[in-house]
Design an enzyme around this catalytic site. Structure first.
Site, PDB file in Angstrom:
ATOM      1  N   CYS A 344       0.840  -1.195   0.000  1.00 31.47           N
ATOM      2  CA  CYS A 344       0.000   0.000   0.000  1.00 31.47           C
ATOM      3  C   CYS A 344       0.878   1.248   0.000  1.00 31.47           C
ATOM      4  O   CYS A 344       1.361   1.672   1.065  1.00 31.47           O
ATOM      5  CB  CYS A 344      -0.935   0.008   1.215  1.00 31.47           C
ATOM      6  SG  CYS A 344      -1.999   1.472   1.280  1.00 31.47           S
ATOM      7  N   CYS A 347      -0.375   4.092   2.343  1.00 35.44           N
ATOM      8  CA  CYS A 347      -0.168   3.902   3.777  1.00 35.44           C
ATOM      9  C   CYS A 347       1.293   4.060   4.164  1.00 35.44           C
ATOM     10  O   CYS A 347       1.633   4.775   5.104  1.00 35.44           O
ATOM     11  CB  CYS A 347      -0.644   2.507   4.192  1.00 35.44           C
ATOM     12  SG  CYS A 347      -2.370   2.169   3.847  1.00 35.44           S
ATOM     13  N   ASP A 348       2.153   3.356   3.447  1.00 36.46           N
ATOM     14  CA  ASP A 348       3.537   3.215   3.882  1.00 36.46           C
ATOM     15  C   ASP A 348       4.518   4.139   3.175  1.00 36.46           C
ATOM     16  O   ASP A 348       5.663   4.274   3.610  1.00 36.46           O
ATOM     17  CB  ASP A 348       3.992   1.760   3.683  1.00 36.46           C
ATOM     18  CG  ASP A 348       3.132   0.785   4.476  1.00 36.46           C
ATOM     19  OD1 ASP A 348       2.617   1.189   5.521  1.00 36.46           O
ATOM     20  OD2 ASP A 348       2.971  -0.365   4.047  1.00 36.46           O
TER      21      ASP A 348
END
Length: 527
Positions: A344, A347-348
């Protein structure tokens, strides 16, 4: 920091505070501290039940604690909870201020009953759509149980701490200094990890349930639509899902859902669940299907067995277990998952600021990931197996305009390398020359499509060579009374709007099947 519209919304929410709260701030002279001080002051003037208490002594600066006045009940944010975490901030203000949670009473009682000392720390990023669920669940637990404490930490703001604790994916949760879990976790999952008896109780509850007319397995767009359409027919309906929302929970921006110009996956997933709960549907979340036993006896009931050992029976089934991210399946991928291998970028991505990364996959998802990462990281290498990128031309033009992106086609990724703690590089083979190459980097984002969640169905319903459930125009499978819908099936074009339509069709087909099999008096009652 808050615009006029957001200020009015927040003021309306804060009316629900019933018990006075304090915002205890730990600040210095840094720009981020000044921003936080501004935010705290803007919140405090919106309610006479909110007081600012400067001079906090938290070890992280800037930070603030939301504390119920005269008690030790509270939660802490290290950093500014804006972006996706603004909702977490609002909920924390309300819940510390005495506003009750809408979670199931039995679940809330389970949190209150937990014994021991639990000091949770969660690292999040403001662009992570998975993080708020974890932050909000742990905040609620800290409000309900005096033995539980929680600090939510903006990883991008405390980079040295992130590096020292080797946080390479968010959300990352530590309990009493040790890694507790990473990735999306819901309140039920967290409680189950802490309360070993919770799984057994859930299994016993499922075993005790009477057979359904329609049982939907899967809680994504197809499953939710199927449950709603079945329940609207007035027949006994249940839905069991590994995680309600499914793959939608991992989708950042949604701009092709007709009539809604823009939304985000977690928001849509929450609306799906809310809509299902408007009907008389038994919802069993966090239940992974393990085996299908087709009807053979005189009762004509199909049976689904779950990982917890429980089983549910039904006259008809709608299988909507969706799909998951496809993995590279190369040496090192499993060993370095969440240690440099990620799935992701939203997200990261912020955790890789200034670092070298690779994106595996040249479709829309891969090219979009490379474009997003290029604004954060030092360099992106996009690796595509085919001889050309498969993404839309508009995305390819944008990608080619970026100075810190390299595109490699006709490349087969062969191994992820690391030093035992984190990723250090990637090997690939040039498919034209068969020469091997090595890239030194710190992060790898895998974006190579989806795999249908059908392993549990092998040997029962007919599956395509790709592992998808084969269905006809009415969503019927090879087993009478068993229907399927969504990304798990052979239906072309894996899109949310298509999955919803297919789920609705499957439920209507299941109802039609029941009508043709049921005694006349049952049909009249159902209709």
């Amino acid at each position: 920091m808050l615009d006029a519209n957001l200020t009015q919304q927040l003021k309306a929410y804060l009316v629900n505070i019933t018990q006075p709260i304090e915002l205890v701030t730990t600040l210095d002279d840094s720009p981020k501290s000044r921003e936080l001080a501004e935010l705290i002051d803007e919140i405090a003037v919106l309610s006479d039940k909110v007081t600012v208490v400067p001079g906090g002594t938290d070890k992280r600066v800037p930070s603030f604690m939301i504390r119920r006045t005269g008690t030790d009940i509270g939660v802490t944010f290290a950093g500014l909870p804006m972006g996706h975490e603004f909702t977490s901030l609002v909920l924390a203000l309300l819940q510390v201020g005495g506003h009750p949670s809408k979670a199931a009473p039995a679940l809330l009682d389970a949190v209150r009953a937990l014994q021991g000392d639990f000091n949770f720390e969660t690292y999040f990023s403001l662009s992570c759509q998975n993080c708020p669920d974890v932050v909000q669940a742990l905040n609620l637990m800290a409000v309900l149980n005096p033995n539980i404490h929680h600090t939510a930490i903006d990883g991008a703001l405390f980079q040295a701490e992130v590096d020292a604790r080797k946080v390479m994916a968010v959300p990352m949760v530590f309990l009493n200094g040790e890694v507790f879990g990473s990735g999306r976790m819901e309140l039920e999952q967290i409680v189950a990890k802490l309360d070993t008896g919770a799984t057994k109780r859930a299994a016993a509850d499922m075993d005790a349930r009477a057979p359904y007319d329609v049982l939907v397995v899967g809680g994504g767009p197809a499953g939710a639509a199927a449950a709603i359409y079945a329940a609207r027919k007035g027949i006994r309906t249940g839905i069991a899902a590994e995680r309600f929302g499914g793959q939608v929970l991992d989708t950042m921006g949604i701009e092709n859902f007709i009539s809604i110009p823009h939304t985000e996956g977690p928001k849509l997933a929450a609306e799906l669940e809310r809509h299902v709960r408007d009907y008389d549907v038994d919802i069993m979340n966090l239940q992974r299907a393990a085996k299908l036993i087709p009807a053979t006896g005189a009762d004509g009931l199909h049976e689904v067995v779950f990982d917890n050992g429980a089983s549910l029976k039904a006259k008809t089934l709608v299988l909507a277990t969706g799909a998951r991210w496809r993995q590279m399946n190369v040496p090192g991928e499993d060993a370095y998952r969440n240690k440099g291998v990620a799935y992701c970028p939203h997200c990261d991505g912020p955790l890789y600021k200034g670092k070298r990364t690779a994106v595996i996959g040249g479709g829309n998802s891969g090219v979009e990931a490379a474009i997003d990462l290029a604004g954060i990281v030092a360099h992106v290498t996009l690796i595509e197996f085919d001889h050309q990128l498969r993404a839309d031309e508009v995305l390819q033009r944008k990608l080619r305009s970026l100075p810190n992106v390299t595109v490699i086609v006709s490349a087969l990724s062969t191994e992820v390398h690391g030093d035992g703690e984190k990723v250090t590089g990637l090997s690939y083979t040039d498919r034209k020359t068969e020469a091997s190459h090595h890239i030194e980097l710190e992060g790898i984002f895998v974006q190579i499509g989806l795999v249908p969640n059908t392993e549990w169905l092998k040997g029962t319903v007919a599956l395509s060579p790709r592992g998808e459930i084969e269905i006809d125009a009415r969503c019927a499978t090879s087993i009478p009374g068993v229907f399927a819908a969504g990304d798990v099936t052979t239906v072309p074009y894996k899109q949310i709007v298509i999955s919803m339509g297919e789920g609705s069709k499957a439920a209507l087909s299941a109802f039609d099947h029941l009508i043709r099999l049921a005694p006349a008096e049952t049909v009249a009652a159902a209709a």
